[in-house]
Each structure stands twice: as structure tokens, then as C-alpha cells.
Design a protein around this motif. Structure first.
Motif, short mmCIF file in Angstrom:
data_model
loop_
_atom_site.label_atom_id
_atom_site.label_comp_id
_atom_site.label_asym_id
_atom_site.label_seq_id
_atom_site.Cartn_x
_atom_site.Cartn_y
_atom_site.Cartn_z
N GLU A 167 0.82 -1.21 0.00
CA GLU A 167 0.00 0.00 0.00
C GLU A 167 0.86 1.26 0.00
OE1 GLU A 167 -2.46 -0.64 3.38
OE2 GLU A 167 -3.98 -1.76 2.26
N ALA A 170 2.15 1.55 -3.53
CA ALA A 170 1.09 1.96 -4.46
C ALA A 170 0.85 3.46 -4.39
CB ALA A 170 -0.20 1.20 -4.14
N LYS A 171 0.91 4.02 -3.21
CA LYS A 171 0.75 5.48 -3.07
C LYS A 171 1.92 6.22 -3.73
CE LYS A 171 -0.10 9.15 0.28
NZ LYS A 171 0.84 10.06 -0.38
N SER A 174 1.44 6.10 -7.48
CA SER A 174 0.42 7.05 -7.94
C SER A 174 0.99 8.46 -8.01
CB SER A 174 -0.80 7.00 -7.02
OG SER A 174 -1.39 5.71 -7.03
N LEU A 217 4.15 -6.25 -7.05
CA LEU A 217 3.61 -4.90 -7.20
C LEU A 217 2.70 -4.81 -8.43
CD1 LEU A 217 3.54 -1.96 -6.27
CD2 LEU A 217 5.56 -1.54 -7.69
N LEU A 221 -1.16 -3.75 -8.25
CA LEU A 221 -1.65 -2.54 -8.92
C LEU A 221 -2.72 -2.85 -9.96
CD1 LEU A 221 1.70 -0.58 -9.44
CD2 LEU A 221 -0.06 -0.15 -7.72
N LYS A 225 -5.83 -2.62 -7.14
CA LYS A 225 -5.96 -1.16 -7.19
C LYS A 225 -6.49 -0.64 -8.52
CE LYS A 225 -4.43 -0.04 -3.09
NZ LYS A 225 -5.28 0.69 -2.11
#
Length: 489
Positions: A167, A170-171, A174, A217, A221, A225
Motif C-alpha cells: 500500500e 502503491a501510493k 500514484s 507490485l 496494482l 488497485k
């Protein structure tokens, strides 16, 4: 103290030295005796292990350290062993809790599961209820029997995905792709994707993602996500969840082109350095009078220069193709936008009904507005009588007001003059009184009563008249001002 334990003590507040005795103790009994303390210890271990894995300090059998996964085996216990506190006795309980809660996920299951890890099926609820009931009844052994060796507080063996670390990555991902808007910028081959992002998603920029990290990952993603779309070889960053998740031939072509351009760019850099090195070698050989070495170096340099020029020419052609692809992609996006705009305008114009309908609406609007004005005028005229002003009456009233004002001003001036005269009279009377009475026996004073009476019969002069008048005045009497006025006049 091992490197892993030193990192936890220095960087994790929950692992300060005062907390180590509690964390290394067998706190399993606190599950029922002190639930808050049990939860605090379990949370500390889960957070500490995830932080250590993200920092690349978790023990690993492979030479490449993973950041999104952690290997659970006896090597982890050995890395956490302390001379003062020994091995953590309840670490297995903390890890088991992390697995049950979904904070740690078996790697193989994570990569092969098609459904999102955030999807909770109803089938998992009954087992959770049963486990909770067994714990409340104190049947820890019952849970152990159902879970095998885990119930005996042994660490489960294998490689597990750390959800918290994913997480965080992922941030960071982004944030890193926020400026990538064109399709060319958002499409990668898997190799190019790893080269692009392997060093930018970790807080420590010196570390790099391993191949396992990239696989985990990409799966996270794409599946959990919905940030990227992939077919295993090509990766495209999605602009929204509504965008198709399928990889097209255009995506594959763009990804291959970008990877080839990157390879050629690296080759040109290598060849450039090779040309410089061979030139230095040739010059050194000339200084040493070594003809053979100088000729060999020059020939090698010529070959390197030819390859360098060829790679540069190819790279220039590919860059031109890439520019055309970007332009074509922009054109496609522009045409799609224009098509959508055309459909929107068509729908709005249909709702309007055309120019004839607009004219009819405006005519009706003007007619209704005229009726409103007409009604308002009629209402305003009702009960109104034309006002007639007599100019003569206005002039007479103005003259009367002016005359009254002049009269007031004259009275004020007269009052001021009378006050001034009265003040002057008082001053003169004061001066006469200061002279005092006439002394006896002075010439002109009456000697006898008879002479006095004879004097009365004498004709009065202005001086005698004034003296007589002054003798009858009183400075304080009510008629003093009037008498003084007569005297002065």
C-alpha cells in the motif's frame, strides 16, 4: 544485537528498550487476561516486521533482498535473537494473527488468486466466528488442532507478502505517474517498467526493487488497485477505472518501441565511452612509440565510431516514429473528444427544438412582457390626480418667510444695541458716584431755606436738570435702564 534488532530499536517507537522485555516474553496468556496488552504487543511485532522488510533488512535466502515480501523461517528467529532476552517466545502468535487478519499473505496464493484481496467472501465469516468462540472458551489447543503447527505457536514456513508495504508503494507509484498523460508515456514493457520505477518507489533511493517485488507490485496494482492493465509482458497505466483493462496491439507496439529506444540509448552511451577509451589508448601508444598498439587502437576506435553513428541514426529514426505515434494518439484523443462534443451538441440542440422554436418562444416572451408593462401602467394611473402648482402662492409664501426672517434679525440687532447702551449708562453712573457729594460752604451752595426756595424759583439750566435727574436715579432699581436711556437721549 543483530542488525535487524538494532534497526527496530532505533527506528520503531514500539521497540524502545523499555518495551523489549514485554515483546520477547510469552504474552499469549494476555489474550484473555490483558487483551489491550496482547493487542499492543501483536501490533508492535506486525509493524516492526513490515518496516524491517521495507528497509530490506529481513533475512532472505536469495542474494537480492525483497521489500514487499518476507521469508518466515528459523533464520528470522535467529536474526531477532538477543543475548539479554533470547528469542521472542510469542513471535509465532503475532505472525499467526497477521496471517489471519490478512496483513501477511502467502506469496503463491497472492499471485494466483484472481479476486481482489480486499474482497471478503461469506465463507470466511463462519470460520472467524468459530475461532473467536474457541478463544473465548479458552480452547487454544482446539484452534491449534485445526491450524496444525501454527496453533503450537510455531512460525509458519514460507514467503509471505506484506500488505502494508504494498500500500505504501502503491501510493508512491500514484504520485510518480501523476504527470504522465499521453498514451506513449503510460505504456511500458515489463522490463522497461522495472527499470523506470525500481529506484523511485522506496524511501531509500539507494535500494532497488527485486524481480519478486516487481511481480508482486504489478499484480497488486492491476488486480487490487486497478491502476494499471497488463497481460504479463506489456503494462499500461490506466487513466481511470472505466478505461479498458485489455492490452491492445498498439500498446504492445509502443512498449516494444520504448524498450528498444532505451536499449539503443544505453548502447550509444557505452559506445561513446568506448571511443574515448580507445582514443586514450592510441595516444598513449603513440607516446610510447608503439606503432602496432596505436594502429590496433585506432582501428577499434573507427569500428566503435561506426557503430556509434549507426546506433545514433537508428535511435533518431525511432524517436521520429515515437513522435508520430504520440501525435497520432493525440489526434485520436482529439477526434474522440470532438465526437463526444458533437453528440452532446446534437442532444442539446434537439432539446432546444431549432431556431423556429426559439423565435416562437422569444415572440411569446416579448408579448407577455408587454402585457406585464401594460398592466403595470394601468395600475399606476388609477387614483392619480394631476398636481397643479400656483406660482404666485409659492412666491407670496417665500416673501413672507423672508420678511419673518428679516424681522428676527432686526430684533436680534436691537437687543444687542440696547444691551450695549445699558452697559454704557452703567459705566457713566459709576463714574458720577465716584465723584462723591459737594462739600459744605462751597460757593453756590444755598445758605438758608429761604434762599433755597428762591433757588427753586430760578429757571433750570441743562446742568441743573441733569443733576436733578441723576439724583433720582437708582442703580439697582427696576427702572434704572429706562431712566438712563432717557438721560442719554
Amino acid at each position: 544485537m543483530s542488525e535487524l534488532l538494532s534497526y527496530l530499536v532505533e527506528n520503531e517507537p514500539s521497540f524502545r528498550r523499555a518495551r523489549l522485555p514485554a515483546l520477547y516474553s510469552d504474552f499469549r496468556s494476555q489474550r484473555t487476561l490483558n487483551p489491550d496488552g496482547f493487542t499492543a504487543n501483536v501490533s508492535a511485532w506486525k509493524l516492526g516486521l513490515s518496516s524491517a522488510a521495507l528497509a530490506g533488512l529481513a533475512p532472505s535466502k536469495s542474494g537480492m533482498r525483497n521489500h514487499f515480501t518476507i521469508e518466515l523461517d528459523d533464520a528470522l528467529l535467529h536474526a531477532l535473537e538477543s543475548k539479554q532476552f533470547g528469542r521472542p517466545l510469542a513471535l509465532g502468535t503475532a505472525i499467526h494473527d497477521a496471517v489471519v487478519s490478512g496483513d501477511l499473505l502467502p506469496l503463491e496464493k497472492f499471485l494466483n488468486t484472481k479476486e481482489s484481496i480486499y474482497y471478503k467472501s461469506w465463507g470466511s465469516i463462519p470460520w472467524s466466528v468459530v475461532a473467536w468462540g474457541l478463544r473465548q472458551a479458552g480452547l487454544e489447543r482446539g484452534i491449534g488442532g485445526l491450524l496444525g503447527s501454527w496453533g503450537e505457536d510455531k512460525i509458519p514456513k514460507g514467503q509471505f507478502v506484506v500488505l502494508r508495504n504494498l500500500e505504501i508503494a502503491a501510493k508512491a507509484f500514484s504520485d510518480a505517474i501523476a504527470d504522465r498523460t499521453s498514451p506513449f508515456e503510460r505504456t511500458f514493457s515489463k522490463t522497461h517498467f522495472r527499470r523506470t520505477f525500481e529506484g523511485s518507489l522506496l524511501s531509500d533511493k539507494k535500494q532497488r526493487l527485486s524481480e519478486t517485488d516487481v511481480d508482486v507490485l504489478v499484480k497488486f496494482l492491476s488486480r487490487d488497485k486497478a491502476i494499471i492493465a497488463t497481460d504479463g509482458h506489456t503494462i499500461r497505466i490506466r487513466t481511470s477505472e472505466a478505461e479498458s483493462a485489455a492490452i491492445t496491439e498498439e500498446d504492445t507496439a509502443i512498449a516494444s518501441l520504448k524498450e528498444l529506444m532505451e536499449d539503443l540509448s544505453r548502447q550509444t552511451q557505452v559506445l561513446s565511452r568506448r571511443v574515448d577509451e580507445l582514443n586514450d589508448v592510441a595516444q598513449d601508444a603513440v607516446r610510447r612509440k608503439n606503432r602496432v598498439s596505436a594502429l590496433a587502437a585506432l582501428k577499434s576506435r573507427k569500428l566503435a565510431e561506426a557503430n556509434f553513428a549507426q546506433r545514433h541514426a537508428t535511435l533518431a529514426q525511432l524517436e521520429e516514429v515515437a513522435a508520430k505515434i504520440q501525435q497520432a494518439a493525440d489526434n485520436v484523443q482529439m477526434v474522440r473528444t470532438m465526437q463526444a462534443s458533437t453528440a452532446a451538441l446534437r442532444s442539446l440542440n434537439a432539446a432546444v427544438g431549432g431556431a423556429d422554436r426559439v423565435d416562437a418562444v422569444l415572440d411569446a416572451l416579448r408579448e407577455q412582457m408587454g402585457e406585464v408593462d401594460e398592466v403595470g401602467n394601468i395600475i399606476a394611473d388609477v387614483g392619480q390626480v394631476p398636481a397643479v402648482v400656483d406660482e404666485a402662492d409659492v412666491d407670496d409664501e417665500l416673501e413672507a418667510m423672508l420678511a419673518e426672517e428679516r424681522k428676527k434679525e432686526e430684533e436680534v440687532e436691537r437687543a444687542k444695541k440696547e444691551a450695549k447702551d445699558a452697559e454704557e449708562t452703567r459705566r457713566k453712573l459709576a463714574e458720577l458716584q465716584n465723584l462723591g457729594p459737594v462739600p459744605a460752604g462751597l460757593p453756590g451752595q444755598a445758605q438758608t431755606t429761604k434762599e433755597g426756595h428762591e433757588g427753586e424759583k430760578r429757571p433750570s439750566t441743562p446742568a441743573t436738570a441733569a443733576a436733578e435727574a441723576l439724583g433720582g436715579l437708582s442703580l439697582d432699581g427696576p427702572g434704572a435702564d429706562n431712566k438712563a436711556e432717557k438721560l442719554t437721549s
